[in-house]
Design a protein around this motif. Structure first.
Motif, short mmCIF file in Angstrom:
data_model
loop_
_atom_site.label_atom_id
_atom_site.label_comp_id
_atom_site.label_asym_id
_atom_site.label_seq_id
_atom_site.Cartn_x
_atom_site.Cartn_y
_atom_site.Cartn_z
N ARG A 59 0.83 -1.21 0.00
CA ARG A 59 0.00 0.00 0.00
C ARG A 59 0.87 1.26 0.00
O ARG A 59 0.58 2.21 -0.73
N ARG A 60 1.91 1.24 0.81
CA ARG A 60 2.76 2.42 0.92
C ARG A 60 3.47 2.73 -0.39
O ARG A 60 3.53 3.88 -0.84
N ILE A 61 4.02 1.72 -1.05
CA ILE A 61 4.75 2.00 -2.28
C ILE A 61 3.78 2.40 -3.40
O ILE A 61 4.13 3.19 -4.29
N ALA A 62 2.54 1.90 -3.35
CA ALA A 62 1.53 2.35 -4.33
C ALA A 62 1.23 3.83 -4.13
O ALA A 62 1.04 4.58 -5.11
N GLN A 63 1.21 4.28 -2.88
CA GLN A 63 1.01 5.70 -2.61
C GLN A 63 2.18 6.53 -3.15
O GLN A 63 1.97 7.62 -3.71
N PHE A 64 3.39 6.01 -3.00
CA PHE A 64 4.55 6.72 -3.53
C PHE A 64 4.48 6.79 -5.06
O PHE A 64 4.80 7.82 -5.66
N ALA A 65 4.08 5.70 -5.68
CA ALA A 65 3.96 5.70 -7.15
C ALA A 65 2.91 6.70 -7.61
O ALA A 65 3.12 7.42 -8.60
N ASP A 66 1.78 6.76 -6.91
CA ASP A 66 0.74 7.72 -7.27
C ASP A 66 1.25 9.16 -7.12
O ASP A 66 0.95 10.02 -7.96
N ALA A 67 2.00 9.40 -6.05
CA ALA A 67 2.53 10.74 -5.84
C ALA A 67 3.49 11.14 -6.95
O ALA A 67 3.45 12.28 -7.45
#
Length: 541
Positions: free
Chosen positions: A186-194
């Motif tokens: 979940r955290r790395i998906a948030q980084f990718a979205d950012a």
């Protein structure tokens, strides 16, 4: 008849591929080294710090842990500078030392390591003296696991000298060890979205990418996003090819200046580096207004001490691979990335002219680059000439540049021995060239002997400016006039080289430099080239 602790330990080391030992023998280590197995290799150094430095270079170049043997508390104390560097380099080393016999430890006889677990801290991940001799093989297995597991680093074992002949309990247990940690999905998906939604993002890459053999992944992410790439401040290994159109350079080594460099971005992501290395102090904010910072590291302590940013624990290269899959591609940039001519260096090359016919540092380094094969591996420890070195010598190939992460002088000369040994063992046989200042050269000069004994065709280049120029630079910056001890008269580098069994040469013209380069790498043994250069006091920032 039961096998001895020594026999079982060497069987374990053999299973783990630790058959090369770097060391300087002492009385408390002879019981370990007696009847040395024929399939093991002992790389002798003349000082324990050189043993650690050579092992560090070898481990980095082979991407495999290395074993070091030093002499009780005295040798461990001698080696501490390079243990510090290995810790900051994230190099997996098993550093061992003997101790006095268990029967005498209570009365603390001569050459006792009184608190063996304490002495190397905080610069080892784990430090231990087995409670009983029977635990020695298992302690080596735990040391191997601790050194390798992220973040990798040195560990220390103290072993009383009378342990080795005692009977072992059985065969050693060999375990496999995971060396990479993956991200919270979940955290790395948030980084990718950012990254995908930011208006003007940038990438900040660190040395963990190079250690993880991740240049290819680093390039793919940068090209998919089409955004600039910065090297993190004071990167000891380049994380990205410097001739790539998206490469911008190295971020400044100072708080306020770094913040200004990032002022045009709305998002920056640091992958595989601390947030941030600073030295000296230059006042300013950690981040410019409007910048969001993301941080990916495999070191929980590094994440915890970062003063700003949102952190994610993950292996740098695994993070790159996941981000490549998840970020949205961006169109090509309309304008090219503005590049720093001094690339990773914290300051530009000095603007000076030759004095009294002496070469400038920039002239020397440009000639070295032009006169050596493209595949040459460069090792650097010349703090006052960083701008000139990086201006003249772009790093365009992975695993072709090494320096020290700690700032503690004396690592690079013995490390170049370990790196050259790894080049020979691996069959790559790339030329190895070390540029080391005349002041830095003195910290581990005895490493030349090991290079000569191993017949390694290293070219050591010593730009001779006769001073601690980087300290004069600090003095100017900090307004500290009248500091003594900053000049280095009467050093004879050529004589020192010859005394240790190397070919020693002094060159004063570019043609003479070219001639030495043409001969050095085909020689059976090291060459030390002393070149007088025009002294300059560089800009510190």
């Amino acid at each position: 008849m039961a096998k001895s602790i020594r026999e079982v330990t060497f069987e374990l080391l053999r299973e783990l591929g630790l058959t090369t030992i770097f060391g300087n023998p002492g009385s408390t280590e002879e019981t370990f080294l007696q009847d040395f197995p024929a399939d093991f290799r002992y790389v002798q150094t003349l000082h324990e710090s050189s043993a650690v430095g050579a092992a560090d270079g070898y481990a980095q170049a082979t991407r495999h842990p290395a074993l070091v043997n030093v002499h009780t508390s005295a040798g461990l104390s001698n080696s501490m500078s390079n243990i510090l560097t290995a810790f900051m380099n994230r190099t997996p080393l098993i550093v061992t030392a003997g101790n006095q016999t268990r029967e005498m430890l209570l009365m603390e006889p001569w050459l006792t390591n009184i608190e063996p677990e304490t002495l190397p801290k905080p610069w080892v991940k784990w430090s231990y003296q087995p409670i009983r001799a029977e635990d020695v093989p298992a302690a080596f297995m735990r040391a191997y696991a601790a050194a390798l597991q992220p973040p990798a680093g040195p560990v220390f074992l103290s072993i009383p000298l009378d342990d080795w002949d005692k009977p072992a309990l059985g065969q050693p247990v060999v375990r496999s060890v995971a060396t990479r940690i993956g991200a919270d999905p979940r955290r790395i998906a948030q980084f990718a979205d950012a990254l995908s939604s930011a208006t003007n993002p940038t990438l900040i890459y660190g040395s963990a990418i190079a250690r993880g053999d991740g240049w290819e992944q680093a390039i793919k992410l940068a090209e998919k996003l089409n955004i600039p790439v910065w090297a993190a401040p004071a990167s000891e290994r380049p994380p990205f090819p410097e001739n790539h159109p998206l490469y911008a350079g190295g971020l400044p080594f100072a708080l306020g200046l770094l913040s200004k460099k990032l002022a045009s971005y709305d998002l920056a992501i640091v992958i595989g580096a601390p947030v941030f290395r600073y030295y000296p102090y230059v006042a300013g904010s950690y981040l410019p207004d409007g910048l969001r910072l993301l941080h990916i590291t495999d070191d929980p302590e590094e994440a915890a001490r970062a003063p700003v940013g949102e952190s994610l624990l993950c292996d740098a290269v695994l993070a790159l691979e996941t981000l490549i899959e998840q970020v949205k591609a961006r169109p090509s940039r309309a304008t090219s990335v503005e590049k720093q001519p001094h690339r990773m260096a914290p300051h530009p090359a000095a603007s000076v002219s030759a004095v009294d016919g002496q070469l400038t540092a920039l002239e020397l380094f440009q000639t070295l680059r032009e006169s050596t094969p493209e595949t040459t591996v460069l090792i650097e420890e010349s703090p006052s000439n960083l701008g000139e070195i990086h201006t003249a010598w772009p790093i365009n190939h992975p695993d072709s540049f090494y320096t020290f992460a700690s700032g503690s002088l004396g690592w690079n000369l013995p490390a170049s021995v370990g790196i050259a040994l790894a080049e020979r063992d691996s069959g790559r046989n790339r030329p190895v060239l070390a540029i080391i200042g005349d002041g830095s050269f003195q910290y581990s000069v005895q490493g030349l002997w090991t290079a000569a004994q191993q017949r390694l065709p290293i070219l050591f280049v010593v730009p001779r400016n006769g001073e601690y120029a980087i300290l004069k630079s600090f003095g100017q910056f900090q307004k500290n006039p009248g500091v003594p001890g900053l000049d280095l008269p009467d050093l004879d580098i050529v004589s020192l080289a010859k005394g240790y069994g190397c070919t020693g040469v002094r060159a004063q013209t570019l043609d003479e430099v070219r001639q030495v380069c043409a001969e050095a790498f085909s020689r059976s043994g090291p060459t030390v080239l002393e070149v007088p250069i025009t002294p300059t006091v560089p800009s510190l920032i």
